[in-house]
Each structure stands twice: as structure tokens, then as C-alpha cells.
Design a protein around this motif. Structure first.
Motif, PDB file in Angstrom:
ATOM      1  N   GLN A 101       5.989  -5.562  -6.551  1.00 21.36           N
ATOM      2  CA  GLN A 101       6.714  -6.706  -6.443  1.00 21.36           C
ATOM      3  C   GLN A 101       7.786  -6.378  -7.477  1.00 21.36           C
ATOM      4  O   GLN A 101       8.850  -6.598  -7.176  1.00 21.36           O
ATOM      5  CB  GLN A 101       5.996  -8.023  -7.083  1.00 21.36           C
TER       6      GLN A 101
ATOM      7  N   LYS B 285       0.052  -5.814  -6.846  1.00 21.91           N
ATOM      8  CA  LYS B 285       0.932  -6.562  -6.380  1.00 21.91           C
ATOM      9  C   LYS B 285       2.250  -6.734  -7.397  1.00 21.91           C
ATOM     10  O   LYS B 285       3.147  -6.755  -7.024  1.00 21.91           O
ATOM     11  CB  LYS B 285       0.382  -8.038  -6.035  1.00 21.91           C
TER      12      LYS B 285
ATOM     13  N   GLN C 214       3.480  -7.114   4.847  1.00 21.00           N
ATOM     14  CA  GLN C 214       4.225  -6.567   5.914  1.00 21.00           C
ATOM     15  C   GLN C 214       4.020  -5.037   6.317  1.00 21.00           C
ATOM     16  O   GLN C 214       4.264  -4.292   5.284  1.00 21.00           O
ATOM     17  CB  GLN C 214       5.734  -6.729   6.118  1.00 21.00           C
TER      18      GLN C 214
ATOM     19  N   VAL D 291       9.828  -3.875  -5.662  1.00 24.88           N
ATOM     20  CA  VAL D 291      10.774  -4.306  -4.804  1.00 24.88           C
ATOM     21  C   VAL D 291      11.920  -5.146  -5.390  1.00 24.88           C
ATOM     22  O   VAL D 291      13.091  -4.924  -4.910  1.00 24.88           O
ATOM     23  CB  VAL D 291       9.996  -5.423  -3.967  1.00 24.88           C
TER      24      VAL D 291
ATOM     25  N   GLN E 103       0.912  -1.030  -0.051  1.00 21.70           N
ATOM     26  CA  GLN E 103       0.137   0.019   0.083  1.00 21.70           C
ATOM     27  C   GLN E 103       0.790   1.331  -0.042  1.00 21.70           C
ATOM     28  O   GLN E 103       0.384   2.157  -0.549  1.00 21.70           O
ATOM     29  CB  GLN E 103      -1.020   0.056   1.489  1.00 21.70           C
TER      30      GLN E 103
ATOM     31  N   ARG F  85      14.587  -5.274   0.716  1.00 22.02           N
ATOM     32  CA  ARG F  85      14.668  -6.344   1.504  1.00 22.02           C
ATOM     33  C   ARG F  85      13.384  -6.291   2.528  1.00 22.02           C
ATOM     34  O   ARG F  85      13.352  -5.428   3.326  1.00 22.02           O
ATOM     35  CB  ARG F  85      15.958  -6.467   2.391  1.00 22.02           C
ATOM     36  N   LEU F  86      12.562  -7.556   2.317  1.00 19.57           N
ATOM     37  CA  LEU F  86      11.513  -7.344   3.019  1.00 19.57           C
ATOM     38  C   LEU F  86      11.256  -8.853   3.132  1.00 19.57           C
ATOM     39  O   LEU F  86      11.407  -9.870   2.482  1.00 19.57           O
ATOM     40  CB  LEU F  86      10.078  -6.835   2.571  1.00 19.57           C
ATOM     41  N   ALA F  87      10.144  -9.264   4.153  1.00 17.78           N
ATOM     42  CA  ALA F  87       9.703 -10.676   4.224  1.00 17.78           C
ATOM     43  C   ALA F  87       8.208 -10.801   3.535  1.00 17.78           C
ATOM     44  O   ALA F  87       8.121 -11.776   2.977  1.00 17.78           O
ATOM     45  CB  ALA F  87       9.704 -10.866   5.856  1.00 17.78           C
ATOM     46  N   SER F  88       7.610  -9.843   3.499  1.00 16.69           N
ATOM     47  CA  SER F  88       6.351 -10.213   2.888  1.00 16.69           C
ATOM     48  C   SER F  88       5.813  -8.480   2.282  1.00 16.69           C
ATOM     49  O   SER F  88       6.299  -7.736   2.893  1.00 16.69           O
ATOM     50  CB  SER F  88       5.141 -10.647   3.580  1.00 16.69           C
TER      51      SER F  88
ATOM     52  N   GLU G  36       7.947  -2.105  10.028  1.00 16.86           N
ATOM     53  CA  GLU G  36       8.886  -3.282  10.359  1.00 16.86           C
ATOM     54  C   GLU G  36      10.104  -3.468   9.486  1.00 16.86           C
ATOM     55  O   GLU G  36      10.943  -3.877   9.884  1.00 16.86           O
ATOM     56  CB  GLU G  36       8.084  -4.517  10.205  1.00 16.86           C
ATOM     57  N   LEU G  37      10.225  -2.493   8.330  1.00 16.81           N
ATOM     58  CA  LEU G  37      11.506  -2.675   7.711  1.00 16.81           C
ATOM     59  C   LEU G  37      12.502  -1.830   8.211  1.00 16.81           C
ATOM     60  O   LEU G  37      11.998  -0.797   9.240  1.00 16.81           O
ATOM     61  CB  LEU G  37      10.868  -2.110   6.256  1.00 16.81           C
TER      62      LEU G  37
END
Lengths: 332, 333, 505
Positions: C381, C377, C396, C384, C355, C390-393, C400-401
Motif C-alpha cells: 500500500q 499489505k 487485482q 502504491v 504479490q 492507479r489500481l482498483a484493489s 488488468e493494470l
């Protein structure tokens, strides 16, 4: 999911690992609301067999449907980081305007139209004070709450105004066995749920509530959207006012008195975050049913109406504390 | 002399001028408005509002708001009323007539403290908490009273006498009590360390703890006082009207009080407000209320006037403070 | 000042501080003597302010000890600092605007009971005495609100005197003052020193430091570089010590073709912030905008993007004159702006990375108002992958990054709008060295793809390595336009340092 191959990227340690899905689901405030709802159904069923009678529940819901309908829109206002405490007074004033005009001889459809327009104007006035003059919405709507209710009192005096016979009984109209107000509530919930979760406007409402400065920097026209929300509350409140008039058969200035508490309560109980940015229509939807079950349960159990006030007050405070707690836990 | 202080002074003077102009205007149409009798009527209308307004003013100066005072008033009055009704049954003897005064004050203080604790311990917005307790306390009033009114015969005549008998000049005690509370509030706010700390917290809540001010403690005191004064107003309600009703007593009172306070120049943004301004604000509302029946305006328009007054005062406040608020924003991180 | 003679008032040993894992101050040892005015110098972010705030109890050190007059102290909060006799005077003092000057002086003094009487007469008399001592004319019974910043500083200094502070820290006090006010301030500072008090003076203005201070300590990249008597250092020495040697040369590939003018600004003015700013940026060109914090660079960027529009002046984008009063308009004109303060104006902390990336392109992810999750998405993607976030999902919360990855996500947001002009305000602040290099490559690539880039940065090596031209602002005006070939750190610095009273010393 390509998220998994991203996870295996070399420097994934820079980001915190995501929470497992079950945890994400469990710590949602709506889950709490749903659990309480299920609990309420069982408790109610144990209390009285009436509770297993769907049509009884649906009929009970019509008593709260007007507030529940406004609470859906109010949820969006709170998510956008504002609040509106005036809708109940708005309901009263627009209903009084309508009832007074039709008594004065205006055709009912025209009177309804003027009543709705009055509701819209009240929403616009709130929006103007909050967005145009940059005043805090919470105190502005305290003022307009008193003002609108007072104007209703001026128009209607201490008497109740009857509405025409054929206008009475919106709650008696059944659509597939469901009272019309409940149908309206469900349809509006679906529509607003879709709006909030699937459309760009809904997305932007969350973004404004999360960080209005960043939203403005991203080109989101926050003033326009927030003004629109106040207008929506105004219009929907007026509609709810008409529905109440139709259900009760007459209009008094104290129509919906204290309703702002129940509306805010439905939003809070559904997990809407008082400081904005979080909450769902689903939560408010569930909370409305929960509230109806609790209130009906208390009536069935012959609990004094006064105790209901106490329960509502406690529920409001507890639900804010609980949602605050849940959100502060999930925010690291 | 600074611009702001001139404005503030002018604001109090402004309210005084408004009172005079209003009275003259009404007097021009209805000469009987300008009589001593009328003054007594006005003065008898305001004591309850004035007492509660002192508490509300402190709360607003500290940048909070207390919506529950109407219910607090009702609950404390009900507790005392029931005490009077049941005293022989419960205690086996007649309680002295004045017992209700300390009882109501203590009960009100307790309810105020609950507000303060919820707000301060859980970091919740005062307006939402007190909206909740507004309904909570009202409901409790119904519960303890079993939804029954305390009728005239139960209220001790000495208590009712407070609103009728007078020590001097035909002015009932209740008016002296109200002005006494205002004087005490003035001394507390202007001449004690804690009073000044209330202003400091409202003026800059971020900086206050950095200067060693115990914000939690002061906030709790402020809400407790607000509750206690609402409690005092509650017992005086019983004195003035001679009954306590679970649903009417104190209902909608909060809006009258807030209207009086904001019209008196107390800023909703905290840090600004004077006892004199609040007293004048209360008196102006009293004049308006007294003039309505004379002018043939139905009493039903009062609520709308209160609402309009709150909104107008908000806009005036914003215009006065705009410069200042902009300055404040820059300091904040 | 000789260090051998007296014992130090305050000695810091091994003072270190980390914010969110990033070390901003490393093992600083420093002795402050009684009766000296000690300057702290360094570039923005060099650590001097952090050090001062540790002494004043605003921040707590991660490691290290403080000794005051020979005893080890723990300055846990500003209140404790005040009790120990340490006062920090902020550039824009924090005060209680509704209370009187006299009250601001005594507020928070810990003597007396809560219901104790406020001795107004004594308070006003003491306040008047203190203010008179400073030789300024302020009515102590008036409220703080409406006082000039200079007067507010005077009140703060009086507060330091009222609590008999031995150590007074002035954090860039002169920036908002007029030359005359600066003179008054200096007179007072000298008098306080002669009374045996110690003053820490933080400033960017070398001539002021030279005029006022006895000794100077220079910080760079969180390290203390040198402490010397001011007389032993020339201006050139000081600037050299502040800049150091660039850690690493990031050379912008220089492959991009510089094309026609993409952004042209003429006589842009916003009174109180910036004045008569004119410049242009061409396609494929990276133009740096250097200067000190508060020089008005960010305000120019905000004006261009419509966040806080300018009062007068004209802007042309791609040759067409435009009037931008709202960020949405700016985006439609092909502008993009990565703001300086990521947390305040950039990210939606609790919302998903996805988002956050798609926030500025509603038209792309929701052509008819309804969001197409698949499109969103895919866009996210792709971004990214391209920016190596670098992220987990994607789901997320962006909070949290790490800072660098958050910043990449913001950059990704703007790249989706396909801007012709990209304004970057301190894009690498608070970002690890390794990720910085990636950013430099990205900025170079963006220019190479034909975008015009305006890069606001306080880091000189960054400007020198990346920019084709460097503009310098000082106190709201453009003071230099230096081509790449001629640009040196010294040139930029001397244009950035304000020349208050004519010639530099």
C-alpha cells in the motif's frame, strides 16, 4: 478496506474495475469441485443408505488414500509448471525394495528406511533429468514410470512378497474413529495447504508456475524449489508405497498400477491448471473425496470395475477442458 | 554434407551397428542365437510393434505423443473378436474371416480421431489427453466384452494363418504386412505433400500456419493414422496370439512402441525421424527381447529395459539437438 | 526515380495502427515505385517496422487502405501477402530447420492435392536454379539447421523469387552479416531492382542506405516525416529529421550529490554479445546507456544481474569485488534490475498486484518463512501511494493494470529491496507520455536519495534529460562516454550507428 479509497483516486479508470466478490468465488474451479461433491453425496444417499454411514465412507477412502496423499504433493508440482507421472511406479518399486529386503532378512525398520531412501533417490533422478538436463518433465517421467515399474518387476518377479504379520493393517488402525491413512491424508492436506498458501515457498511455487523467467529475475531460486518438489514427490510416493504394502499384506510389482491417472485426475478435478500457476490443495482435497464417492458409488451400484476406468478417463478429459475454460474466462 | 545430417545418417548406421554388435555378442555366448530360426523368432516378435511404431513416429514427428495406442489396439481387437464370436447370432450368417481387418482399422482410426479432436479443438496437451483416453478405451474394452476373453476357437483359422503360413521363404504374412506398412509410411512421409507438412509442423509449429499449412487438418490425419495402425496391430494380435483379452491385450504396448521409436532416432522435439531409423529401432528391441530368454535373463526385466532405453534416447536426443533448439528459441517471439 | 513517370506499385493511404490503445503509426501515406530500393529510417519505435509488417500481412492496420498495382487489397495474413507477391525477409529468418533448403523454398505453395506426389527432382532442380541465380553457393538438399544467417536470408530471398514477388521487404537484414556478406546482399538487391522489383530496406546504417537506396522515408513517433531521393539529403539532414525536436524538456533536478563509486565494471566480456566493457557508476549518478537495439546493452545488464553471466571481466559493488552468477546473489549485493520485456521477465500476469510488488523481498514479508499478510499489505500500500500506482484493489491481477502502472509496480518491487545500484532497461517503453514524466521525476528522486542508476534507453531525449553521463554501445562495444554538458542527440547517434567499413560517408 482501504481499497475503496484507492478506487476513488482520480485516475482509477486506467485499471479495470475489480470483479465482485461473489463472482470471484463462483468462478473458482474449487467451487465446481465442491458442488460436484455435494451432488455426489446426495446421489449416493439416494442410491444406497450406506452413503450416510460416515464410517463406511472412511473405510472406502482407505482404498484411495495412498494415491490421494501423493496427489497433494503432485498438485504442487503441477502448480510449479512441471508434472510427474512416475509416483505410482515409484510406490511399487520402493515397496518391492522394502519387501524384498525384509524377506532377505533385514530388520523391518531398516528395510522401511531403505525403501524410503529409494523413493527419495527416484525423485532425485527425476529432478536431475528435468532440472539438470533441462528435459521436459512429462516425457522424462513417462520414461521413469516404465523404468521404475520394470525394476520392481525385476526385483519381485511375478510373485507377491508377503510382509510380516505385524506390519499389516495400517488401514485398520483408528485414530478417534478415523482410519490412520485418512488421518495422514487430512494432516498432510492441512500442512501442505498451509505451506502453499501461507509461506514464502508456497508463494514462490505459484510465481514459478506463472512465469519462471520473471521468477528468476526476482531472485527466486526456481531450480532449487522444483528439485525439492521432485524430492518430495519421491519421498511421499515411497511412504504411500509402504502404506499400500501394509494395507494389502503383500507386495507385487503391479502395486498401484495405473495410479498416475488417478493422481493426475485428483489434481485436475480439483482445478489445478495443467499449464501451471494455479490450483489449490483444497481443490485436490475435495476432488479426492469426490473421486472416492464416485468410485464407491459405482461399486455399491454394482457397476463393473471397467466402467470405472471409463468414468475416470472421461472425468480427466472433461475436468481439464472445464478448468481450461474457467481460467481462460477469468483471464482478460 | 551438414553436421546434422551426418549425425542422422550416422545415427541410423549407429543403430544398425548396435544390432550387429549385440547379435555377435550374444552369439558368442549362445551360438544358436545366430541361426536362421532365431531370425524368424525375432521377426515374429516385431510386426505388431513395427506397425504401431509407424503411427507413433508420425505423431512424435508432429510434436505430439499418443499414449493410448495400447488401449486402442485392445479395443479394436476386441470389436473384431466379438464380431467373430457373435456373427451368426447377430447377422444370421458367418462373416468372412478377413472382415476383422477393415473393422479393426476403422475402429482404431475412430479412436485416433477422437484423440486428435480433443487435442486440436480444446488445445490440450496430447500427453494428458491420451493418458485419459488410455484408461477410457481400456474401460470401454471391458464394457463391450463384459470382461470376457475371446478364446482361440472364435478366431478364424485363416486369420491365425496369417502368422503361420507363408507366401515365400517360410516367412509368415504378418511380417510382409509389417514391412508393407513401413514402406507405405515411407512413401507417405517422404513423397507426399501432406507427409512433408507433418515434418514442417513438428519442425516449427509457429511458422507452419504462416506458410498456409492447415495444422488442424494435418494433426487430425496424423492421430487418425496412428489409431488406424494401432487397430491393424490389434487384429494382427488376434492373429498372432489367437485370443483377445480385455485386460492384457495391448497393455503396456505404448511404452514398447515409444521406446522403439525414440531409439530409432525420432526426436521428441518434433520434426526429426525416419522410417528406416524406426524400423531399425524396432529390430534392435526385437533382438534384445529374443536374446533375454537365451541368456537366462527373466522376461520380467523387459519393461525396465524399455524405460531405460527411453531415458537414454532422450539424453542422446538432447545432446544432438541442443544447438538446434537454442537456435530455434531465438526465432520464437 | 521520378514519381511522375510510372504509376506506383504500392500505395498506402492513411495507414494507422494501435496496440492496446497506444497509437504506434499515424496516417502514413506512402507510394512505392516499381524498380526502386526504398529505405525506411527512424529511431527504435518510430513505426517503420510496424509499417513494413502491415504491408507484409503480419499486422493488420487499424485504419487505412493499401493499393497494389492500382487495386485495393486486404493483406490479411502472410499467406495472402505471399500470394500477392509480397515477401518479408526477417532479420533472423523463420524457417523449418529440419527440412531441406529446397523444401523450405516450396513449402506452403498452394498447388496440388494433400496426397499429391512431391516432385523431388523438380523441386531440387528449381531450388538449385534459384540459388545459382543469386550467385551464392548453398547445397539445396541439406537441412536449414546449421546454415549461417546470411545463407538463411539468401534462401528467403530465393523464396521471394520462387513465388515471383514484386515487393521484397528486408527488415534490418545487414545487422547479423559480415561486410562481405553485405556486399553480396547488395549486389543481389540491385539486380532485383533492375528486374523491376521493389525493395523496402530497413536499416540503421546510414552509409548502407546511401550506398544502396534510391529514396528514403523517415519515420518519427509513428508519423511519416519525409520522403526524399537519397541524394537530396545529407547525413546531418537525415539525423535531424529522425530526431526532430525534443517534445518537451524534462530536466533532471540535478540536486543529487554525486558520491563515491557504487558499481565498477572492468573488461566485462561475453563472446558473441559484448566485448571488453568497462565503466563505473557513482552514488547519486544517473548514467545512461544508449545505442541501437541489438548493440548488447541488455546483455550487459543481464550479465551484471546474473541472469546470463559474463564469461570474463570483473565487477565491484561498493568497492568490493563480487562474482554474480544468479539474480538472487545480485539482489543480496544490492543490485536491482527492471528488465526490458515486462511481460516476459517482469510481471506475474495472473497474480495480484500485492504479490507482484513483494516478490523480491521474501525476508521482509515472511521473516520466518510464514507470510505476514498485514506486513505485505502495508508495504504494497505504501508503494502504491508513493509511486502513485492507479489500481482498483491490491488483490487485482496485475495483468488488468495499464502498462505504465504495471511498470510502476515492478519499480516498486525493486525499491523494496533498497538497492544501491538500480539498472533500468527501457523503463518507459510502451508507456503514455503523461506517465513517462512521472517516471522521470521518480528516477531523479532515486538518484537524489543516493542510489546509482544505470539507465538503458533508446530514446535520446530521455537520455539527454535525465543522465549525468551517457555511455554509448555499438555492436557489443562501448563507443562513447559523453558528459552531460557535451551530450547532444547527434553525438549519441553517430556513436551508436555502426561504422562498418571505416569512415562514414
Amino acid at each position: 478496506m482501504s481499497a475503496s479509497d484507492l478506487q476513488s483516486a482520480p485516475s482509477a479508470q486506467e485499471a479495470a474495475p475489480p470483479r465482485p466478490a461473489w463472482q470471484v468465488l463462483l468462478i473458482r474451479p474449487e467451487t465446481m469441485t465442491l458442488a460436484l461433491l455435494v451432488l455426489a453425496v446426495f446421489a449416493g444417499a439416494w442410491l444406497s443408505p450406506f452413503f450416510l454411514d460416515i464410517s463406511y465412507i472412511l473405510r472406502s477412502f482407505t482404498l484411495y488414500a495412498e494415491f490421494a496423499i501423493v496427489a497433494l504433493v503432485l498438485t504442487m508440482v503441477i502448480i510449479a509448471g512441471e508434472i510427474d507421472l512416475s509416483p505410482a511406479a515409484n510406490m511399487a518399486l520402493s515397496a518391492c525394495v522394502f519387501a524384498w529386503l525384509q524377506q532377505a532378512g533385514l530388520p523391518v525398520p531398516a528395510a522401511v528406511a531403505v525403501g524410503l531412501a529409494a523413493g527419495l533417490a527416484m525423485g532425485a533422478f527425476n529432478g536431475l533429468m528435468v532440472i539438470g538436463l533441462q528435459l521436459p518433465s512429462i516425457i522424462v517421467t513417462i520414461g521413469t514410470l516404465t523404468l521404475y515399474r520394470g525394476l520392481a518387476q525385476i526385483i519381485a518377479g511375478d510373485k507377491s512378497i508377503r510382509v510380516p504379520e505385524w506390519f499389516i493393517g495400517v488401514d485398520k488402525i483408528m485414530v478417534l474413529g478415523v482410519p490412520l491413512p485418512v488421518v495422514i491424508f487430512i494432516v498432510l492436506a492441512l500442512a501442505l495447504g498451509f505451506l502453499l498458501s501461507r509461506t514464502i515457498v508456497g508463494r514462490q511455487i505459484y510465481q514459478i508456475g506463472t512465469n519462471e523467467v520473471a521468477a528468476r529475475h526476482a531472485g527466486i531460486r526456481s531450480a532449487r524449489i522444483k528439485f525439492g518438489l521432485f524430492l518430495a514427490v519421491g519421498l511421499v510416493s515411497a511412504t504411500a508405497g509402504m502404506m499400500t504394502a501394509s494395507r494389502l499384506g503383500s507386495v507385487r510389482y503391479d502395486l498401484g498400477l495405473g495410479g498416475e491417472l488417478q493422481m493426475v485426475l485428483m489434481a485436475m478435478l480439483g482445478g489445478t491448471y495443467i499449464f501451471g500457476g494455479r490450483g489449490t490443495i483444497l481443490g485436490t482435497f475435495l476432488a479426492a473425496w469426490l473421486l472416492v464417492l464416485v468410485s464407491t458409488g459405482m461399486i455399491v451400484a454394482n457397476v463393473l470395475p471397467a466402467v470405472q476406468l471409463v468414468v475416470l478417463g472421461i472425468l480427466l478429459v472433461v475436468s481439464i477442458i472445464a478448468t481450461n475454460f474457467i481460467y481462460s474466462r477469468t483471464q482478460r | 554434407m551438414s553436421l546434422i545430417r551426418t549425425l542422422l545418417v550416422r545415427r541410423e548406421a549407429g543403430i544398425a551397428v548396435m544390432i550387429v554388435l549385440f547379435c555377435l555378442a550374444v552369439g558368442a555366448f549362445r551360438p544358436q542365437f545366430l541361426t536362421l530360426d532365431q531370425l524368424r523368432i525375432i521377426l515374429l516378435l516385431v510386426p505388431l510393434i513395427m506397425i504401431a511404431a509407424m503411427g507413433q513416429m508420425m505423431v512424435i514427428v508432429a510434436r505430439h505423443v499418443d499414449l493410448s495406442i495400447g488401449s486402442t489396439l485392445g479395443f479394436s481387437a476386441m470389436v473384431s473378436g466379438m464380431l467373430y464370436r457373435f456373427d451368426v447370432d447377430w447377422f444370421g450368417f458367418d462373416v468372412p474371416w478377413w472382415t476383422g481387418i477393415p473393422v479393426s482399422i476403422v475402429v482404431g482410426a475412430g479412436l485416433g480421431l477422437v484423440n486428435g479432436l480433443l487435442i486440436q479443438l480444446f488445445r490440450l496437451p496430447a500427453i494428458i489427453v491420451t493418458l485419459g483416453t488410455l484408461s477410457l478405451y481400456r474401460g470401454l474394452t471391458f464394457i463391450i466384452s463384459n470382461a470376457k476373453q475371446i478364446d482361440r476357437q472364435w478366431i478364424p483359422s485363416e486369420l491365425k494363418g496369417l502368422s503361420q503360413t507363408s507366401p515365400v521363404f517360410g516367412t509368415p504374412w504378418i511380417i510382409f504386412i509389417a514391412f508393407g506398412v513401413a514402406l507405405a509410411t515411407y512413401l507417405f512421409l517422404m513423397h507426399t505433400r501432406m507427409g512433408r507438412q507433418i515434418y514442417a509442423i513438428g519442425s516449427n509449429p509457429v511458422a507452419a500456419p504462416l506458410r498456409g499449412i492447415k495444422v488442424t487438418q494435418v494433426t487430425l490425419v496424423v492421430f487418425t493414422i496412428s489409431g488406424a495402425l494401432a487397430g491393424l496391430a490389434g487384429i494382427l494380435y488376434a492373429s498372432r496370439w489367437g485370443f483377445v483379452n480385455p485386460s492384457n491385450t495391448g497393455s503396456g504396448f505404448e511404452f514398447q512402441v515409444i521406446a522403439a521409436v525414440v531409439i530409432g532416432g525420432v526426436s521428441i522435439n518434433g520434426g526429426v525421424g525416419s522410417v528406416l531409423g524406426t524400423v531399425l529401432g524396432v529390430l534392435l528391441l526385437g533382438c534384445v527381447a529374443a536374446a533375454l530368454p537365451l541368456l537366462g535373463i527373466p522376461g520380467t526385466s523387459q519393461a525396465a529395459i524399455y524405460g531405460a532405453v527411453i531415458l537414454v534416447a532422450l539424453v542422446i536426443d538432447r545432446t544432438v539437438r541442443r544447438q538446434g533448439i537454442a537456435g530455434f528459441k531465438r526465432v520464437q517471439p | 526515380m521520378s514519381e511522375a513517370g510510372a504509376s506506383p506499385l504500392l500505395s498506402a493511404r492513411g495507414t494507422s495502427k494501435s496496440f492496446a490503445g497506444v497509437e504506434v503509426l499515424r496516417n502514413v501515406d506512402l507510394d512505392l515505385m516499381p524498380g526502386e530500393i526504398h529505405a525506411l529510417l527512424g529511431e527504435n519505435g518510430a513505426g517503420k517496422s510496424t509499417f513494413a509488417k502491415i504491408i507484409a500481412g503480419v499486422h493488420r492496420p487499424t485504419r487505412g487502405t493499401l493499393q497494389l498495382g492500382g487495386t485495393t487489397v486486404d493483406v490479411a495474413s502472410p499467406v495472402v501477402a505471399q500470394k500477392l507477391g509480397i515477401t518479408l525477409i526477417h532479420q533472423e529468418p523463420i524457417s523449418f530447420p529440419d527440412l531441406s533448403v529446397a523444401e523450405n523454398l516450396v513449402l506452403g505453395r498452394s498447388d496440388g492435392a494433400p496426397l499429391g506426389r512431391v516432385p523431388w527432382a523438380a523441386i531440387n532442380r528449381d531450388a538449385r536454379r534459384l540459388i545459382d541465380l543469386l550467385g551464392v553457393r548453398i547445397d539445396v538438399t541439406r537441412p536449414m539447421r546449421g546454415l549461417s544467417i546470411a545463407d538463411q536470408q539468401m534462401v528467403e530471398i530465393a523464396r521471394a523469387l520462387a513465388s515471383d514477388s514484386r515487393l521484397i521487404i528486408m527488415d534490418e537484414p545487414t545487422a547479423p552479416l559480415t561486410p562481405k556478406e553485405v556486399e553480396t546482399l547488395f549486389g543481389i538487391a540491385r539486380r532485383l531492382r533492375d528486374e523491376g522489383r521493389t525493395i523496402i530496406f530497413i536499416s540503421h546504417r546510414l552509409e548502407e542506405v546511401r550506398a544502396l537506396c534510391d529514396r528514403v522515408t523517415i519515420f518519427r513517433d509513428g508519423n511519416k516525416i519525409a520522403t526524399e531521393a537519397i541524394g537530396k539529403l545529407s547525413d546531418a539532414d537525415i539525423i535531424r529529421l529522425m530526431i526532430g525536436r525534443p517534445l518537451k524538456e524534462y530536466m533532471h533536478k540535478g540536486k543529487s550529490q554525486i558520491g563515491e563509486v557504487a558499481l565498477e565494471v572492468e573488461h566485462l566480456t561475453l563472446p558473441g554479445y559484448f566485448d571488453d566493457i568497462s565503466f563505473s557508476v557513482r552514488k547519486g549518478e544517473i548514467v545512461g546507456l544508449g545505442g541501437l537495439v541489438g548493440a548488447g546493452r541488455t546483455d550487459v545488464a543481464r550479465a551484471l544481474f546474473g541472469v546470463a553471466p559474463a564469461a570474463s571481466g570483473s565487477v565491484r559493488v561498493g568497492g568490493r569485488p563480487v562474482t554474480i552468477t544468479d539474480p538472487a546473489q545480485a539482489i543480496a549485493e544490492g543490485l536491482a534490475f527492471v528488465p526490458e520485456d515486462r511481460a516476459v521477465a517482469g510481471i506475474f500476469r495472473t497474480l495480484s498486484v500485492e504479490q507482484n510488488i513483494s516478490a523480491a523481498v521474501p525476508g521482509q514479508i515472511a521473516p520466518r518463512g510464514v507470510i505476514r499478510r498485514g506486513v505485505e499489505k502495508a508495504l504494497a500500500q505504501d508503494a502504491v501511494k508513493r509511486l502513485r500506482i492507479r489500481l482498483a484493489s491490491l488483490r487485482q491481477p496485475i495483468g488488468e493494470l495499464s502498462g505504465g502502472n504495471q511498470q510502476k509496480a515492478i519499480l516498486a518491487r525493486w525499491l523494496l529491496t533498497d538497492p544501491s545500484v538500480l539498472i533500468l532497461d527501457e523503463p518507459t517503453r510502451g508507456i503514455d507520455i503523461g506517465v513517462k514524466a512521472e517516471f522521470y521525476d521518480m528516477i531523479g528522486e532515486l538518484a537524489a536519495s543516493g542510489r546509482a542508476i544505470l539507465l538503458i534507453s533508446s530514446e535520446l531525449p530521455e537520455l539527454l534529460a535525465l543522465c549525468d553521463r551517457v555511455l554509448v554501445m555499438s555492436e557489443g562495444r562501448l563507443t562513447a562516454d559523453i558528459a552531460r554538458a557535451e551530450a547532444t542527440q547527434e553525438k549519441i547517434m553517430s556513436a551508436a550507428v555502426p561504422q562498418v567499413r571505416g569512415a562514414a560517408a
